[in-house]
Design an enzyme around this catalytic site. Sequence first.
Site, PDB file in Angstrom:
ATOM      1  N   CYS A 139       0.945  -1.532   0.314  1.00  0.00           N
ATOM      2  CA  CYS A 139       0.198  -0.239   0.594  1.00  0.00           C
ATOM      3  C   CYS A 139       1.110   1.351  -0.289  1.00  0.00           C
ATOM      4  CB  CYS A 139      -0.584  -0.310   1.364  1.00  0.00           C
ATOM      5  SG  CYS A 139      -2.195  -1.385   1.710  1.00  0.00           S
TER       6      CYS A 139
ATOM      7  N   HIS B 112      -3.443   7.365   3.574  1.00  0.00           N
ATOM      8  CA  HIS B 112      -3.346   5.727   2.531  1.00  0.00           C
ATOM      9  C   HIS B 112      -4.655   5.023   2.866  1.00  0.00           C
ATOM     10  CE1 HIS B 112      -4.321   1.998   1.171  1.00  0.00           C
ATOM     11  NE2 HIS B 112      -3.760   0.871   2.545  1.00  0.00           N
TER      12      HIS B 112
ATOM     13  N   ASN C  81     -10.426   0.020   0.794  1.00  0.00           N
ATOM     14  CA  ASN C  81      -8.737   0.369   0.023  1.00  0.00           C
ATOM     15  C   ASN C  81      -8.218  -0.513  -0.515  1.00  0.00           C
ATOM     16  OD1 ASN C  81      -6.023  -0.214   1.001  1.00  0.00           O
ATOM     17  ND2 ASN C  81      -6.343  -1.428   2.590  1.00  0.00           N
TER      18      ASN C  81
HETATM   19  O1  UT7 Z   1      -3.585  -1.173   3.692  1.00  0.00           O
HETATM   20  C1  UT7 Z   1      -3.023  -2.296   5.031  1.00  0.00           C
HETATM   21  C2  UT7 Z   1      -3.723  -1.603   5.926  1.00  0.00           C
HETATM   22  N1  UT7 Z   1      -4.568  -2.611   6.725  1.00  0.00           N
HETATM   23  C3  UT7 Z   1      -5.248  -2.064   7.534  1.00  0.00           C
HETATM   24  O2  UT7 Z   1      -4.890  -0.696   8.375  1.00  0.00           O
HETATM   25  C4  UT7 Z   1      -6.397  -2.746   8.493  1.00  0.00           C
HETATM   26  C5  UT7 Z   1      -6.006  -2.336   9.928  1.00  0.00           C
HETATM   27  N2  UT7 Z   1      -6.925  -3.337  11.142  1.00  0.00           N
HETATM   28  C6  UT7 Z   1      -8.315  -2.954  10.917  1.00  0.00           C
HETATM   29  O3  UT7 Z   1      -8.437  -1.451   9.676  1.00  0.00           O
HETATM   30  C7  UT7 Z   1      -9.098  -3.079  11.822  1.00  0.00           C
HETATM   31  O4  UT7 Z   1      -8.446  -3.635  12.954  1.00  0.00           O
HETATM   32  C8  UT7 Z   1     -10.256  -4.104  11.407  1.00  0.00           C
HETATM   33  C9  UT7 Z   1     -11.365  -3.532  10.578  1.00  0.00           C
HETATM   34  C10 UT7 Z   1      -9.394  -5.017  10.259  1.00  0.00           C
HETATM   35  C11 UT7 Z   1     -10.802  -4.924  12.117  1.00  0.00           C
HETATM   36  O5  UT7 Z   1     -11.608  -3.751  13.045  1.00  0.00           O
HETATM   37  P1  UT7 Z   1     -11.311  -3.941  14.947  1.00  0.00           P
HETATM   38  O6  UT7 Z   1     -11.923  -3.045  15.430  1.00  0.00           O
HETATM   39  O7  UT7 Z   1      -9.770  -3.921  15.198  1.00  0.00           O
HETATM   40  O8  UT7 Z   1     -11.692  -5.592  15.335  1.00  0.00           O
HETATM   41  P2  UT7 Z   1     -10.978  -7.239  15.525  1.00  0.00           P
HETATM   42  O9  UT7 Z   1     -10.415  -7.273  15.080  1.00  0.00           O
HETATM   43  O10 UT7 Z   1     -10.834  -6.539  17.117  1.00  0.00           O
HETATM   44  O11 UT7 Z   1     -12.586  -7.348  15.903  1.00  0.00           O
HETATM   45  C12 UT7 Z   1     -13.391  -6.977  16.806  1.00  0.00           C
HETATM   46  C13 UT7 Z   1     -14.276  -8.393  16.856  1.00  0.00           C
HETATM   47  C14 UT7 Z   1     -14.084 -10.076  16.541  1.00  0.00           C
HETATM   48  O12 UT7 Z   1     -15.602 -10.211  17.365  1.00  0.00           O
HETATM   49  P3  UT7 Z   1     -14.713 -11.103  18.920  1.00  0.00           P
HETATM   50  O13 UT7 Z   1     -13.459 -11.500  18.628  1.00  0.00           O
HETATM   51  O14 UT7 Z   1     -14.806  -9.748  19.516  1.00  0.00           O
HETATM   52  O15 UT7 Z   1     -16.589 -11.722  19.582  1.00  0.00           O
HETATM   53  C15 UT7 Z   1     -14.248 -10.417  15.282  1.00  0.00           C
HETATM   54  O16 UT7 Z   1     -14.136 -11.623  14.845  1.00  0.00           O
HETATM   55  O17 UT7 Z   1     -14.892  -7.928  15.104  1.00  0.00           O
HETATM   56  C16 UT7 Z   1     -15.663  -9.259  14.609  1.00  0.00           C
HETATM   57  N3  UT7 Z   1     -15.332  -9.147  13.088  1.00  0.00           N
HETATM   58  C17 UT7 Z   1     -16.105  -8.783  12.526  1.00  0.00           C
HETATM   59  N4  UT7 Z   1     -17.800  -8.694  12.629  1.00  0.00           N
HETATM   60  C18 UT7 Z   1     -18.360  -8.205  12.102  1.00  0.00           C
HETATM   61  C19 UT7 Z   1     -14.475  -9.016  12.740  1.00  0.00           C
HETATM   62  N5  UT7 Z   1     -14.997  -8.461  11.034  1.00  0.00           N
HETATM   63  C20 UT7 Z   1     -15.980  -8.638  10.834  1.00  0.00           C
HETATM   64  C21 UT7 Z   1     -17.376  -8.033  10.232  1.00  0.00           C
HETATM   65  N6  UT7 Z   1     -18.226  -8.343  10.666  1.00  0.00           N
HETATM   66  N7  UT7 Z   1     -16.387  -8.304   8.695  1.00  0.00           N
END
Ligand code: UT7
Length: 355
Positions: free
Chosen positions: A116, A259, A289
């Site tokens: 990216c 980004h 993204n």
């Molecule tokens: O260009 C490359 C760079 N990439 C990035 O910058 C990505 C950076 N990371 C992020 O943007 C975020 O970490 C995410 C958007 C990927 C995830 O958000 P988060 O607030 O960090 O969520 P998390 O991974 O801590 O997950 C929280 C909960 C989990 O459930 P439990 O374990 O709390 O029950 C996940 O399983 O949200 C759940 N979850 C979802 N729920 C509904 C993860 N993805 C989804 C989804 N829909 N799509």
Amino acid sequence: MNLQVGAKLIGVGKAVPRSVVTNADLEGLVDTSDEWITTRTGIRQRHVVSEGETATGLAIEAAKDAIGFAALDPAKIDLIIVATSTPDNLYPSTACMVQAAIGAKQAAAFDMEAACTGIIYALAVGQQFIGSGTFKTVLMIGVDVHSRFLNWEDRNTCILFGDGAGAFIMQASQKENENDMLATYLRADGSGGHLLCIPNSGVHYPHVGTTPEKATHRFLQMNGRAVYEFAINAVPDAVKTACARAGIEVKDIDFLVPHQANQRIIKAAAERLGFSPKQIVSNLDQYGNTSAASIPLAMADALMRKQIIPPAVCVLVGFGGGLTWGSAIIRWTAFDQRQITQENQNKEKTIGSTI
Ligand code: UT7
């Protein structure tokens, strides 16, 4: 920086596939909701390639858009750099395909990869070629089609990415002592490579795809939380270091063009740096993204909707797989030559009609 020749950006362009996938569409594919995606990422929809659309095709379209913006004769382009992690082929390079398609008869062409952050790396490389006096006009394109590497059953990743291309054109300054590329800053930390990767997608795993079991190894994988933590520190580091190199302060910057990965990352980093909401450029809600394409895509849209009105000092900041991060501080002075021509024609019509 001891570059002999100053550089300025004279064009920007963009291209996205026709087909749009909304959050509601994704609700039918994985256990997710529009509400979760919107509040956790800021994304509402993304463009995804359909049959027949390719990374090369998007790169060519973005290049032509930037060439139109700059009203440039493609034969004047000396070098084409394409930043991509998702080329159609290992070779010929995407850059060579663009070179032929746009009629850049005199140009050298190569691809490079920094995920990216790729377009920031490309800007820095382009500036070096201009600064050393080797080339006068450089076309830099960021293009990615991550939809081909997404596991559409993995809600952690498939909701985030969109396909697209963006392009910049940089030219040697005509005037002495004029340089609109105020600073660049590039970093990498390969020890975090496993946090965001497409395992077994290269020659290391030659038999990939021969069985369904092996084919699953080609999906993009990400530790979202760890990348999030990395990103909210990488953006302020990149902005502050580039400011120091440019001999300016963060308060001297008019716009932050980050980004487009997650609106929460953008907001947290912007707050740490003291940018107001009006200074943040974002179109993440429309495109998701788009990896190496996201920064020129955001820049093109901000100019089009007149959020950025030249002249403006902008800091472009990339971060992503590698891990890589980096920034470029630019003084944006270019206007869309097509709009200027259109405005002149309209004026002529008005004058003509009053005679
Ligand atoms: O260009 C490359 C760079 N990439 C990035 O910058 C990505 C950076 N990371 C992020 O943007 C975020 O970490 C995410 C958007 C990927 C995830 O958000 P988060 O607030 O960090 O969520 P998390 O991974 O801590 O997950 C929280 C909960 C989990 O459930 P439990 O374990 O709390 O029950 C996940 O399983 O949200 C759940 N979850 C979802 N729920 C509904 C993860 N993805 C989804 C989804 N829909 N799509």
